[in-house]
Scaffold this motif. Structure first.
Motif, PDB file in Angstrom:
ATOM      1  N   GLU A 126       0.826  -1.140  -0.125  1.00 59.04           N
ATOM      2  CA  GLU A 126      -0.108   0.058  -0.103  1.00 59.04           C
ATOM      3  C   GLU A 126       0.927   1.134  -0.153  1.00 59.04           C
ATOM      4  N   ILE A 127       1.926   1.250   0.857  1.00 57.96           N
ATOM      5  CA  ILE A 127       3.003   2.386   1.025  1.00 57.96           C
ATOM      6  C   ILE A 127       3.415   2.480  -0.555  1.00 57.96           C
ATOM      7  N   ARG A 156       2.300   1.636  -3.524  1.00 56.76           N
ATOM      8  CA  ARG A 156       1.415   2.091  -4.500  1.00 56.76           C
ATOM      9  C   ARG A 156       1.010   3.558  -4.265  1.00 56.76           C
ATOM     10  N   GLU A 157       0.984   3.932  -2.936  1.00 56.25           N
ATOM     11  CA  GLU A 157       0.643   5.472  -2.795  1.00 56.25           C
ATOM     12  C   GLU A 157       1.911   6.162  -3.344  1.00 56.25           C
ATOM     13  N   GLU A 158       3.119   5.783  -3.115  1.00 62.66           N
ATOM     14  CA  GLU A 158       4.356   6.469  -3.555  1.00 62.66           C
ATOM     15  C   GLU A 158       4.320   6.621  -5.007  1.00 62.66           C
ATOM     16  N   ARG A 204       1.576   6.571  -7.022  1.00 64.30           N
ATOM     17  CA  ARG A 204       0.725   7.535  -7.506  1.00 64.30           C
ATOM     18  C   ARG A 204       1.299   8.802  -7.094  1.00 64.30           C
ATOM     19  N   ASP A 205       2.017   9.284  -6.077  1.00 66.56           N
ATOM     20  CA  ASP A 205       2.447  10.631  -5.940  1.00 66.56           C
ATOM     21  C   ASP A 205       3.484  10.805  -7.017  1.00 66.56           C
ATOM     22  N   GLU A 250      -4.014   0.095 -12.302  1.00 69.98           N
ATOM     23  CA  GLU A 250      -3.206  -0.766 -11.762  1.00 69.98           C
ATOM     24  C   GLU A 250      -3.452  -1.891 -12.568  1.00 69.98           C
TER      25      GLU A 250
END
Length: 151
Positions: free
Chosen positions: A51-52, A54-56, A58-59, A86
């Motif tokens: 999850e981390i 994936r968020e990185e 996206r950022d 994704e």
């Protein structure tokens, strides 16, 4: 409105694909959709880490998009839209193209190294006969001046 779908990834050649799509959209009254695909997680069992990551991702995608979007708005008068998906890149590109009848052209940048045009171009060329729109492949080493001439 006809839209140009262009793929944003970490390759150098995607820059020329972005330029081409923006210039063609500007000259033809079209739009640009920028698609970025986050590959499937390799570490499914590390859900918190995935999850981390994936968020990185996206950022990072959104930051790169903003750079391209500003250039497109300021220099070409085109306001692009961003789609982040994704999955496997080829499958996601095909899904987007097939789901959006406004997409008139799929634009990809070709690599210039010894490895050929790159895995995405190679795989998409195999799908070209079944695409609902033309596929434009922009050489990665084409100069800005040449891009301006042909668009």
């Amino acid at each position: 409105m006809r839209k140009f779908l262009v793929v944003l990834d970490d390759t150098r050649e995607c820059l020329n694909a972005m330029r081409f799509a923006a210039m063609r959209a500007s000259h033809t009254g079209g739009g640009v959709i920028i698609l970025s695909v986050i590959p499937p997680d390799e570490y499914q069992h590390w859900i918190g880490v995935a999850e981390i990551m994936r968020e990185e991702a996206r950022d990072r995608i959104e930051a790169h998009f903003e750079v391209f979007a500003k250039w497109m708005r300021d220099r070409q008068g085109v306001d692009p839209e961003l789609q982040i998906r994704e999955g496997e890149p080829v499958n996601e590109i095909l899904d987007v193209v097939n789901a959006n009848p406004e997409i008139g052209v799929l634009v990809l940048g070709a690599g210039t190294g010894k490895g050929g045009p790159g895995p995405l171009v190679t795989q998409m060329v195999k799908q070209a006969g079944t695409l609902p729109c033309p596929l434009t492949i922009v050489p990665g080493e084409m100069s800005k001046e040449k891009l301006e001439q042909i668009t």
